[in-house]
Design a protein around this motif. Structure first.
Motif, PDB file in Angstrom:
ATOM      1  N   LEU A  61       0.835  -1.201   0.000  1.00 37.84           N
ATOM      2  CA  LEU A  61       0.000   0.000   0.000  1.00 37.84           C
ATOM      3  C   LEU A  61       0.869   1.250   0.000  1.00 37.84           C
ATOM      4  O   LEU A  61       0.620   2.192  -0.759  1.00 37.84           O
ATOM      5  N   LEU A  62       1.895   1.280   0.847  1.00 40.75           N
ATOM      6  CA  LEU A  62       2.788   2.440   0.882  1.00 40.75           C
ATOM      7  C   LEU A  62       3.451   2.666  -0.469  1.00 40.75           C
ATOM      8  O   LEU A  62       3.651   3.813  -0.889  1.00 40.75           O
ATOM      9  N   ASP A  63       3.776   1.590  -1.161  1.00 42.60           N
ATOM     10  CA  ASP A  63       4.451   1.708  -2.450  1.00 42.60           C
ATOM     11  C   ASP A  63       3.564   2.315  -3.522  1.00 42.60           C
ATOM     12  O   ASP A  63       4.061   2.736  -4.585  1.00 42.60           O
ATOM     13  N   LYS A  64       2.258   2.364  -3.277  1.00 45.03           N
ATOM     14  CA  LYS A  64       1.347   2.983  -4.240  1.00 45.03           C
ATOM     15  C   LYS A  64       1.392   4.510  -4.167  1.00 45.03           C
ATOM     16  O   LYS A  64       0.842   5.197  -5.018  1.00 45.03           O
ATOM     17  N   ARG A  65       2.035   5.044  -3.133  1.00 50.60           N
ATOM     18  CA  ARG A  65       2.169   6.491  -3.000  1.00 50.60           C
ATOM     19  C   ARG A  65       3.534   6.940  -3.527  1.00 50.60           C
ATOM     20  O   ARG A  65       4.479   6.155  -3.593  1.00 50.60           O
ATOM     21  N   ASN A  66       3.632   8.226  -3.871  1.00 48.79           N
ATOM     22  CA  ASN A  66       4.955   8.739  -4.205  1.00 48.79           C
ATOM     23  C   ASN A  66       5.712   9.016  -2.910  1.00 48.79           C
ATOM     24  O   ASN A  66       5.135   9.050  -1.818  1.00 48.79           O
ATOM     25  N   THR A  67       6.997   9.206  -3.007  1.00 48.90           N
ATOM     26  CA  THR A  67       7.860   9.340  -1.832  1.00 48.90           C
ATOM     27  C   THR A  67       7.405  10.459  -0.912  1.00 48.90           C
ATOM     28  O   THR A  67       7.418  10.328   0.321  1.00 48.90           O
ATOM     29  N   ASN A  68       6.964  11.564  -1.473  1.00 46.52           N
ATOM     30  CA  ASN A  68       6.590  12.728  -0.668  1.00 46.52           C
ATOM     31  C   ASN A  68       5.292  12.544   0.099  1.00 46.52           C
ATOM     32  O   ASN A  68       5.015  13.288   1.035  1.00 46.52           O
ATOM     33  N   SER A  69       4.474  11.580  -0.299  1.00 43.05           N
ATOM     34  CA  SER A  69       3.162  11.417   0.346  1.00 43.05           C
ATOM     35  C   SER A  69       3.126  10.284   1.361  1.00 43.05           C
ATOM     36  O   SER A  69       2.111  10.085   2.023  1.00 43.05           O
ATOM     37  N   LYS A  70       4.226   9.530   1.516  1.00 40.67           N
ATOM     38  CA  LYS A  70       4.205   8.370   2.401  1.00 40.67           C
ATOM     39  C   LYS A  70       4.055   8.764   3.869  1.00 40.67           C
ATOM     40  O   LYS A  70       3.646   7.955   4.693  1.00 40.67           O
ATOM     41  N   ALA A  71       4.385  10.001   4.199  1.00 42.60           N
ATOM     42  CA  ALA A  71       4.252  10.448   5.587  1.00 42.60           C
ATOM     43  C   ALA A  71       2.827  10.883   5.912  1.00 42.60           C
ATOM     44  O   ALA A  71       2.474  11.047   7.085  1.00 42.60           O
ATOM     45  N   ALA A 112      -5.722   5.239  10.334  1.00 40.71           N
ATOM     46  CA  ALA A 112      -5.048   5.694   9.124  1.00 40.71           C
ATOM     47  C   ALA A 112      -3.608   5.196   9.150  1.00 40.71           C
ATOM     48  O   ALA A 112      -2.998   5.061  10.211  1.00 40.71           O
ATOM     49  N   GLN A 113      -3.066   4.921   7.969  1.00 37.39           N
ATOM     50  CA  GLN A 113      -1.720   4.369   7.836  1.00 37.39           C
ATOM     51  C   GLN A 113      -0.775   5.394   7.224  1.00 37.39           C
ATOM     52  O   GLN A 113      -1.164   6.169   6.340  1.00 37.39           O
ATOM     53  N   ASN A 114       0.467   5.439   7.703  1.00 36.11           N
ATOM     54  CA  ASN A 114       1.537   6.123   6.988  1.00 36.11           C
ATOM     55  C   ASN A 114       2.818   5.312   7.159  1.00 36.11           C
ATOM     56  O   ASN A 114       2.790   4.193   7.694  1.00 36.11           O
ATOM     57  N   GLU A 115       3.960   5.850   6.717  1.00 36.99           N
ATOM     58  CA  GLU A 115       5.191   5.063   6.742  1.00 36.99           C
ATOM     59  C   GLU A 115       5.681   4.766   8.153  1.00 36.99           C
ATOM     60  O   GLU A 115       6.478   3.848   8.357  1.00 36.99           O
ATOM     61  N   GLU A 116       5.184   5.508   9.156  1.00 35.83           N
ATOM     62  CA  GLU A 116       5.584   5.254  10.537  1.00 35.83           C
ATOM     63  C   GLU A 116       4.775   4.135  11.172  1.00 35.83           C
ATOM     64  O   GLU A 116       5.231   3.473  12.104  1.00 35.83           O
ATOM     65  N   GLY A 117       3.551   3.925  10.708  1.00 36.61           N
ATOM     66  CA  GLY A 117       2.708   2.881  11.292  1.00 36.61           C
ATOM     67  C   GLY A 117       1.238   3.191  11.133  1.00 36.61           C
ATOM     68  O   GLY A 117       0.827   3.906  10.211  1.00 36.61           O
ATOM     69  N   TRP A 118       0.428   2.646  12.045  1.00 29.65           N
ATOM     70  CA  TRP A 118      -1.020   2.849  12.030  1.00 29.65           C
ATOM     71  C   TRP A 118      -1.397   3.778  13.175  1.00 29.65           C
ATOM     72  O   TRP A 118      -0.928   3.623  14.300  1.00 29.65           O
TER      73      TRP A 118
END
Length: 246
Positions: A61-71, A112-118
């Protein structure tokens, strides 16, 4: 003779689905909405909000975002109901490690999910979100188990198998509009063993018991998924139910 013909019919397609067995895919939307609005959008245009059961699914799922939006936080289908029971939208009671929640003591009920966790968030907050698009087919016709298998193989690929927790959740989401309280799946008791007719491994049991029922009554040699109990059960093969195909 009839039993031998049935065994032959089942085995002729064994392993076919295992080579291409995707249940669907996930789509990332940059349209900030509340959790309920996101779920409504997913259900109207796709299948439901996305679920996550493994680290690999989380990373995909994270890989579906661009680098700047993963946070940025993005809604997934995980929520807590009024009884403080964690569930997946349209799926089942959520089995996950609570330490995965970055703020476990927060009283908010949507995740909600981001690169740090849920993160537990206020359900009225507006975030981007993920939708799950099922590739499974719910057939809202009442057929016996054998009729269901034959129709799946003629018009689609085969009856669905529940090869793991993720497959169970996605199948339940696909069956939200089923017209029977059970749906046929590709599970059959033959020669003293339960087997998935497409050859999938039987190590995963989506049941209340750790092991499949041994020596079921002669009429209950077919597997169906209970939409209320969210587990599979042995049923009379001549019962007529909706069913799910790959």
């Amino acid at each position: 003779m009839k039993k031998s013909a049935l065994i032959f019919l089942i085995l002729t397609a064994l392993f076919e689905v295992a080579l291409c067995g995707l249940y669907g895919n996930d789509i990332y939307f940059t349209k900030p909405k509340t959790w309920s609005e996101a779920r409504k959008y997913c259900r109207e245009h796709h299948t439901d909000l996305s679920s996550i059961t493994t680290k690999d699914e989380n990373q995909k799922l994270l890989d579906k975002r661009n680098t700047n939006s993963k946070a940025l936080p993005a809604w997934i289908g995980l929520y807590s109901d009024a009884n403080d029971t964690w569930k997946w939208s349209g799926g089942k009671k959520a089995l996950f490690n609570r330490s995965r929640l970055m703020n476990p003591n927060d009283r908010n009920r949507c995740v909600a999910q981001n690169e740090e966790g849920w993160w537990k968030k206020d359900c009225e907050d507006e975030f981007n979100f993920y939708c799950f698009q099922s590739k499974l087919v719910l057939v809202k016709e009442n057929k016996t188990w054998e009729e269901a298998m034959e129709q799946c193989r003629q018009q689609h690929t085969d009856l669905v198998s529940l090869r793991g927790e993720s497959a169970l959740i996605k199948t339940l989401q696909t069956c939200r509009e089923a017209q029977t309280d059970h749906v046929w799946i590709g599970l059959r008791y033959l020669a003293g063993n339960w087997l998935w007719v497409n050859g999938d491994d039987m190590r995963y049991y989506a049941r209340s018991q750790e092991k499949a029922p041994q020596c079921p009554a002669k009429s209950r040699h077919c597997g169906a998924l209970s939409l209320e109990g969210q587990l599979w059960d042995s049923r009379d093969c001549e019962e007529k139910l909706n069913f799910v195909c790959y």
